[in-house]
Design a protein around this motif. Structure first.
Motif, PDB file in Angstrom:
ATOM      1  N   ASN B 169       0.817  -1.214   0.000  1.00  0.00           N
ATOM      2  CA  ASN B 169       0.000   0.000   0.000  1.00  0.00           C
ATOM      3  C   ASN B 169       0.848   1.260   0.000  1.00  0.00           C
ATOM      4  O   ASN B 169       0.385   2.331   0.342  1.00  0.00           O
ATOM      5  CB  ASN B 169      -1.002  -0.011   1.161  1.00  0.00           C
ATOM      6  N   ASN B 170       2.119   1.104  -0.356  1.00  0.00           N
ATOM      7  CA  ASN B 170       2.941   2.293  -0.575  1.00  0.00           C
ATOM      8  C   ASN B 170       4.089   1.936  -1.507  1.00  0.00           C
ATOM      9  O   ASN B 170       4.299   0.757  -1.833  1.00  0.00           O
ATOM     10  CB  ASN B 170       3.467   2.848   0.746  1.00  0.00           C
ATOM     11  N   PHE B 171       4.805   2.969  -1.939  1.00  0.00           N
ATOM     12  CA  PHE B 171       5.837   2.730  -2.947  1.00  0.00           C
ATOM     13  C   PHE B 171       6.967   1.843  -2.434  1.00  0.00           C
ATOM     14  O   PHE B 171       7.480   0.982  -3.144  1.00  0.00           O
ATOM     15  CB  PHE B 171       6.407   4.057  -3.463  1.00  0.00           C
ATOM     16  N   GLY B 172       7.337   2.056  -1.157  1.00  0.00           N
ATOM     17  CA  GLY B 172       8.448   1.286  -0.591  1.00  0.00           C
ATOM     18  C   GLY B 172       8.200  -0.211  -0.687  1.00  0.00           C
ATOM     19  O   GLY B 172       9.060  -0.977  -1.136  1.00  0.00           O
ATOM     20  N   LYS B 173       6.997  -0.595  -0.301  1.00  0.00           N
ATOM     21  CA  LYS B 173       6.645  -2.017  -0.324  1.00  0.00           C
ATOM     22  C   LYS B 173       6.568  -2.528  -1.754  1.00  0.00           C
ATOM     23  O   LYS B 173       7.045  -3.613  -2.075  1.00  0.00           O
ATOM     24  CB  LYS B 173       5.286  -2.191   0.383  1.00  0.00           C
ATOM     25  N   LEU B 174       5.964  -1.711  -2.601  1.00  0.00           N
ATOM     26  CA  LEU B 174       5.835  -2.096  -4.009  1.00  0.00           C
ATOM     27  C   LEU B 174       7.210  -2.359  -4.614  1.00  0.00           C
ATOM     28  O   LEU B 174       7.447  -3.383  -5.265  1.00  0.00           O
ATOM     29  CB  LEU B 174       5.110  -0.993  -4.788  1.00  0.00           C
ATOM     30  N   GLN B 175       8.136  -1.448  -4.325  1.00  0.00           N
ATOM     31  CA  GLN B 175       9.483  -1.582  -4.874  1.00  0.00           C
ATOM     32  C   GLN B 175      10.150  -2.857  -4.366  1.00  0.00           C
ATOM     33  O   GLN B 175      10.744  -3.612  -5.141  1.00  0.00           O
ATOM     34  CB  GLN B 175      10.307  -0.360  -4.475  1.00  0.00           C
ATOM     35  N   GLU B 176      10.009  -3.093  -3.067  1.00  0.00           N
ATOM     36  CA  GLU B 176      10.615  -4.274  -2.463  1.00  0.00           C
ATOM     37  C   GLU B 176      10.103  -5.555  -3.133  1.00  0.00           C
ATOM     38  O   GLU B 176      10.886  -6.422  -3.534  1.00  0.00           O
ATOM     39  CB  GLU B 176      10.221  -4.291  -0.974  1.00  0.00           C
ATOM     40  N   VAL B 177       8.782  -5.621  -3.265  1.00  0.00           N
ATOM     41  CA  VAL B 177       8.164  -6.805  -3.869  1.00  0.00           C
ATOM     42  C   VAL B 177       8.588  -6.950  -5.325  1.00  0.00           C
ATOM     43  O   VAL B 177       9.002  -8.030  -5.761  1.00  0.00           O
ATOM     44  CB  VAL B 177       6.621  -6.726  -3.746  1.00  0.00           C
ATOM     45  N   SER B 314      -3.655   5.532   1.633  1.00  0.00           N
ATOM     46  CA  SER B 314      -5.105   5.595   1.401  1.00  0.00           C
ATOM     47  C   SER B 314      -5.427   6.061  -0.024  1.00  0.00           C
ATOM     48  O   SER B 314      -6.539   6.463  -0.316  1.00  0.00           O
ATOM     49  CB  SER B 314      -5.756   6.535   2.403  1.00  0.00           C
ATOM     50  N   GLN B 315      -4.440   5.999  -0.884  1.00  0.00           N
ATOM     51  CA  GLN B 315      -4.690   6.440  -2.254  1.00  0.00           C
ATOM     52  C   GLN B 315      -5.390   5.344  -3.056  1.00  0.00           C
ATOM     53  O   GLN B 315      -5.049   4.166  -2.935  1.00  0.00           O
ATOM     54  CB  GLN B 315      -3.366   6.808  -2.924  1.00  0.00           C
ATOM     55  N   GLY B 316      -6.357   5.735  -3.862  1.00  0.00           N
ATOM     56  CA  GLY B 316      -7.025   4.776  -4.742  1.00  0.00           C
ATOM     57  C   GLY B 316      -6.466   4.857  -6.143  1.00  0.00           C
ATOM     58  O   GLY B 316      -5.368   5.380  -6.349  1.00  0.00           O
ATOM     59  N   ILE B 317      -7.214   4.330  -7.102  1.00  0.00           N
ATOM     60  CA  ILE B 317      -6.747   4.431  -8.481  1.00  0.00           C
ATOM     61  C   ILE B 317      -7.205   5.767  -9.059  1.00  0.00           C
ATOM     62  O   ILE B 317      -7.915   6.525  -8.416  1.00  0.00           O
ATOM     63  CB  ILE B 317      -7.238   3.245  -9.344  1.00  0.00           C
ATOM     64  N   LEU B 392     -10.769   5.044   0.557  1.00  0.00           N
ATOM     65  CA  LEU B 392      -9.672   5.414  -0.339  1.00  0.00           C
ATOM     66  C   LEU B 392      -9.931   6.765  -0.998  1.00  0.00           C
ATOM     67  O   LEU B 392     -11.077   7.125  -1.271  1.00  0.00           O
ATOM     68  CB  LEU B 392      -9.509   4.353  -1.437  1.00  0.00           C
ATOM     69  N   ASN B 393      -8.859   7.506  -1.243  1.00  0.00           N
ATOM     70  CA  ASN B 393      -8.981   8.792  -1.925  1.00  0.00           C
ATOM     71  C   ASN B 393      -8.692   8.601  -3.407  1.00  0.00           C
ATOM     72  O   ASN B 393      -7.579   8.240  -3.784  1.00  0.00           O
ATOM     73  CB  ASN B 393      -7.990   9.799  -1.353  1.00  0.00           C
ATOM     74  N   THR B 394      -9.672   8.879  -4.200  1.00  0.00           N
ATOM     75  CA  THR B 394      -9.500   8.748  -5.641  1.00  0.00           C
ATOM     76  C   THR B 394      -8.605   9.872  -6.170  1.00  0.00           C
ATOM     77  O   THR B 394      -8.696  10.998  -5.716  1.00  0.00           O
ATOM     78  CB  THR B 394     -10.874   8.819  -6.323  1.00  0.00           C
ATOM     79  N   VAL B 395      -7.747   9.508  -7.110  1.00  0.00           N
ATOM     80  CA  VAL B 395      -6.936  10.521  -7.783  1.00  0.00           C
ATOM     81  C   VAL B 395      -7.722  10.990  -8.994  1.00  0.00           C
ATOM     82  O   VAL B 395      -8.069  10.188  -9.860  1.00  0.00           O
ATOM     83  CB  VAL B 395      -5.580   9.924  -8.222  1.00  0.00           C
ATOM     84  N   SER B 396      -8.043  12.291  -9.050  1.00  0.00           N
ATOM     85  CA  SER B 396      -8.866  12.769 -10.168  1.00  0.00           C
ATOM     86  C   SER B 396      -8.001  13.022 -11.398  1.00  0.00           C
ATOM     87  O   SER B 396      -6.785  12.980 -11.338  1.00  0.00           O
ATOM     88  CB  SER B 396      -9.580  14.053  -9.780  1.00  0.00           C
ATOM     89  N   TRP B 397      -8.664  13.307 -12.496  1.00  0.00           N
ATOM     90  CA  TRP B 397      -7.956  13.571 -13.751  1.00  0.00           C
ATOM     91  C   TRP B 397      -7.829  15.069 -14.018  1.00  0.00           C
ATOM     92  O   TRP B 397      -7.536  15.472 -15.124  1.00  0.00           O
ATOM     93  CB  TRP B 397      -8.710  12.926 -14.925  1.00  0.00           C
ATOM     94  N   ASN B 398      -8.060  15.889 -12.999  1.00  0.00           N
ATOM     95  CA  ASN B 398      -8.082  17.335 -13.220  1.00  0.00           C
ATOM     96  C   ASN B 398      -6.793  17.874 -13.803  1.00  0.00           C
ATOM     97  O   ASN B 398      -6.785  18.736 -14.657  1.00  0.00           O
ATOM     98  CB  ASN B 398      -8.347  18.078 -11.906  1.00  0.00           C
ATOM     99  N   PHE B 399      -5.683  17.338 -13.310  1.00  0.00           N
ATOM    100  CA  PHE B 399      -4.405  17.834 -13.815  1.00  0.00           C
ATOM    101  C   PHE B 399      -4.246  17.451 -15.281  1.00  0.00           C
ATOM    102  O   PHE B 399      -3.824  18.246 -16.114  1.00  0.00           O
ATOM    103  CB  PHE B 399      -3.266  17.253 -12.981  1.00  0.00           C
ATOM    104  N   MET B 400      -4.633  16.207 -15.567  1.00  0.00           N
ATOM    105  CA  MET B 400      -4.478  15.707 -16.923  1.00  0.00           C
ATOM    106  C   MET B 400      -5.218  16.577 -17.926  1.00  0.00           C
ATOM    107  O   MET B 400      -4.705  16.902 -18.991  1.00  0.00           O
ATOM    108  CB  MET B 400      -5.016  14.286 -16.982  1.00  0.00           C
TER     109      MET B 400
END
Lengths: 280, 446
Positions: B169-177, B314-317, B392-400
């Motif tokens: 659920n975070n980058f550190g773990k993702l990288q490790e795996v 707590s970030q979602g897709i 979870l907090n959805t990441v919006s496409w506003n920036f995109m």
């Protein structure tokens, strides 16, 4: 006879003239007007003066593209014409299977630029894969890839023109040169080339303008990658026009400048080579 | 003599011109009588589906619906030339506020339509003052798609860095795996963890648009902004983290990525050669149609894209849309009415809704759709699962949707490729990106 021609002048000329006006002259004039405007589509233009031209030149892309196109044109015009002439010379020696070779060499010219671009992209990438690079890894691969593609496509066409020219040189001239004791090199440079000069003018003109206006092949082969380092002028105009919001007018201004450059360069070339043509 | 010739030439010209315009106006008349719809579609992969829908509508109502599809990546230029024609598209799409800026002369106010009143989240529409000029017609989500079978195989290995996907659920773990999986790729029977990071020109939108949305989203969030004329790109290290992870644990050598396409990546994933690929719910079609596809429908899931930002547990897709319907304000009144009727039929009638859900596979953002109407493809279901998960907090496409232009995106993509092949420093990538954002934003404003 002359009189009859004069009488029907309008009938013969009008249809073509009309088509030419509608599909060429009017869009061309509109293009010039639009280069001084800001617009999204051609119907909602607003006059803004020369600011498009200022933007076109204050942005490095256009000058980079001009540099790329110039380098590409010089290299490909030389290689295309030298190789095409050499092949034409070889194929007029009365070798066996001449007709077969002539047809084969001419064939690439019949394939469209986009298709050629993608085919060559696949082939070049397949070769470069052995060295763990791709055509977009470095601008030099894209540059030479484009030169090879252009050669492959245009040599056959130029060859046909040169063959016609060489065959038209009267045999007596070459025979006379031989009797006078001219060496092969001398015959080539003092007899054959001067006699073929009108064709050289045409071939140089065709390869020069084709190389300058190159677009399809450029788009299909690299699309300017990496970082627009392999984008030619036409490609740059296209991306400016379509891929930047609010820059349509700048693209149009670039196109006008492009027209002037191509026009000037080809006029200059015609003037120079025409002077060297010999009268029979 | 000359004068006479001139006169006759002019006469002939005017005659011909008259003939031409005569024809034109006759055409106009017959069309105005009935009104018709012309939709310029954005998605080449849905050409046949849209044609079928149009045919069905014509059959039912007798109104002609023409659907044209722009080739991949050429929507803007196709629209530019089509809309200047006499038979211009009556229905087209814009990609958000920036798209609206370049098309505002042609966007009609849709605030009075039923379609807008059905929109669940009114904030999603493209607005200008009181007017509504673009209505989203689909909700899409993207993240890291993973093949659960391969992941389960890894979790069962001795010394696995995690026991289940929930632990990541975070980058550190993702990288490790991921790095551990790369080391054990032989045991897992894969060529790499991630599918090729495709960088062929025109095939790099997953990185220069979608992935780039993440650092941008957090920057906008920090500044409470919805648009900026200059960006700081302050989360560039986080962006680099995830990009490096993709590239270094890929099934393809970094130097070869410049020749890979999205299709390549999707087929690598479909054939089970890799465990993960970044893409959106629209990708299920691509995956399932690859011949020899080994990914099972119930084993394909989304993982949020973790980049190393604080609190990302707590970030979602990323869920949003780039697809907004606009109706051509220059079209005739009748055509506009028919066009609105057509889209309202599509998103309200039973038949229309069925086509939207089953054939187009859209998650429609309208309240006329009920749960039963949601699409059944596995990735769309995943998007709905993430949308409904309130923890979870959805990441919006506003920036995109606020990115200045295609050129900006293309140049960022090219810049990234140069970084990957070792021809450009990261600092220079960041610097160029910021400079270009500024100059392209100025181009729109000026």
């Amino acid at each position: 006879m002359q009189k009859a021609y004069k009488k029907y002048f309008a009938v013969f000329v009008l249809p073509t003239l009309l088509a030419f006006t509608v599909f060429f002259i009017i869009p061309f004039l509109m293009g010039i007007v639009l280069s001084f405007c800001k617009f999204t589509t051609v119907t909602n233009a607003r006059f803004t003066g020369v600011s498009n031209y200022i933007k076109a030149f204050s942005n490095a892309d256009f000058l980079n593209a001009l540099g790329f196109t110039t380098r590409f044109t010089i290299v490909s015009v030389i290689t295309i014409n030298v190789i095409a002439f050499a092949i034409a010379y070889g194929l007029t020696r009365g070798l066996k299977g001449t007709n077969f070779f002539r047809t084969t060499f001419f064939m690439p010219n019949l394939i469209g630029g986009i298709v050629l671009g993608y085919i060559w992209q696949l082939m070049i990438n397949a070769v470069l894969a052995n060295f763990d690079v791709t055509i977009t890894s470095d601008a030099k691969y894209g540059f030479w890839g484009l030169v090879i593609l252009m050669n492959w496509q245009l040599i056959g066409y130029m060859m046909i023109i040169y063959i016609a020219a060489i065959q038209n040189i009267p045999g007596e001239l070459i025979e006379a040169a031989k009797i006078d004791g001219a060496t092969k090199t001398q015959t080539m440079f003092k007899v054959i080339i001067p006699m073929a000069m009108p064709s050289i003018t045409i071939c140089l003109f065709l390869s020069l303008t084709n190389a300058f206006k190159l677009f399809d092949q450029n788009l299909a082969l690299t699309a300017g990658a990496p970082s627009r380092k392999t984008a030619g002028l036409a490609m740059d105009i296209y991306t400016t026009f379509y891929n930047r919001n609010g820059w349509e007018g700048v693209g149009q201004a670039k196109a006008v400048v492009f027209f002037i450059i191509v026009g000037a360069v080809s006029m200059l070339q015609l003037y120079i080579t025409r002077k060297r043509e010999v009268e029979e | 003599m000359i004068r006479r010739k001139l006169v006759s030439m002019m006469l002939v010209t005017t005659m011909l011109a008259g003939a031409v315009t005569g024809c034109g106006s006759k055409d106009d008349g017959s069309e105005d009588a009935k009104g018709s719809v012309y939709y310029l579609s954005f998605k080449p992969e849905q050409t046949d589906q849209w044609k079928a829908i149009a045919a069905k509508y014509t059959e039912q109502t007798g109104i002609e619906v023409k659907v044209q599809t722009a080739a991949s990546g050429t929507y803007e230029q196709t629209l530019k030339s089509e809309i200047a024609k006499k038979d211009a598209p009556t229905l087209f799409q814009i990609n958000g506020p920036v798209g609206y800026q370049s098309w505002k002369d042609y966007c009609m106010d849709l605030s009075g339509t039923n379609l807008y009143s059905w929109l669940k989240d009114k904030d999603m529409a493209v607005k200008d003052g009181d007017g509504v000029y673009g209505i989203p017609y689909v909700v899409e989500g993207y993240g890291i798609i993973y093949n659960q079978e391969i992941m389960d195989k890894y979790f069962a290995l001795d010394g696995a860095k995690a026991a289940s996907i929930e632990e990541i659920n975070n980058f550190g773990k993702l990288q490790e795996v991921v790095e551990d999986m790369t080391a054990k790729k032989g045991d897992l029977g894969i060529d790499g963890v991630f599918a090729s990071t495709s960088f062929t020109p025109g095939e790099d939108w997953r990185w220069q648009t979608h992935l780039f949305n993440l650092p941008g989203f957090y920057e906008y969030k920090d500044d409470n902004a919805s648009d900026k004329t200059e960006i700081d790109f302050k989360y560039n290290q986080e962006y680099k983290n995830i990009l490096d992870l993709y590239v270094n644990n890929s099934c393809t050598k970094p130097s070869m990525l410049g020749s890979k396409t999205v299709e390549n990546s999707m087929s690598e994933f479909a054939l089970g050669k890799v465990a993960m690929v970044q893409n959106g719910n629209w990708a299920w079609g691509d995956i399932s149609k690859v011949s020899g596809n080994v990914v099972k429908e119930d084993k394909i899931k989304f993982l949020p894209i973790y980049t190393g930002i604080q609190g990302e547990e707590s970030q979602g897709i990323c869920i949003g849309t780039e697809n907004f319907f606009s109706v051509n304000s220059e079209a005739s009144k009748k055509d506009q009415e028919e066009t609105i009727k057509f889209i309202e039929w599509l998103f309200n009638s039973d038949e229309g809704k069925k086509a939207v859900t089953n054939e187009l596979g859209f998650i429609a953002p309208f309240n006329t759709f009920e749960d039963a109407d949601n699409p059944t493809d596995p990735l769309a279901k995943e998007v709905i699962r993430y949308m409904d998960d309130s923890s979870l907090n959805t990441v919006s496409w506003n920036f995109m949707t606020s990115m200045p232009s295609q050129t900006f995106k293309d140049d960022l993509g090219a810049s990234l490729l140069e970084y990957i092949t070792g021809n450009k420093d990261w600092d220079k990538v960041v610097e160029d990106c910021k400079a270009e954002w500024k100059s392209e934003k100025e181009a729109i404003a000026g």
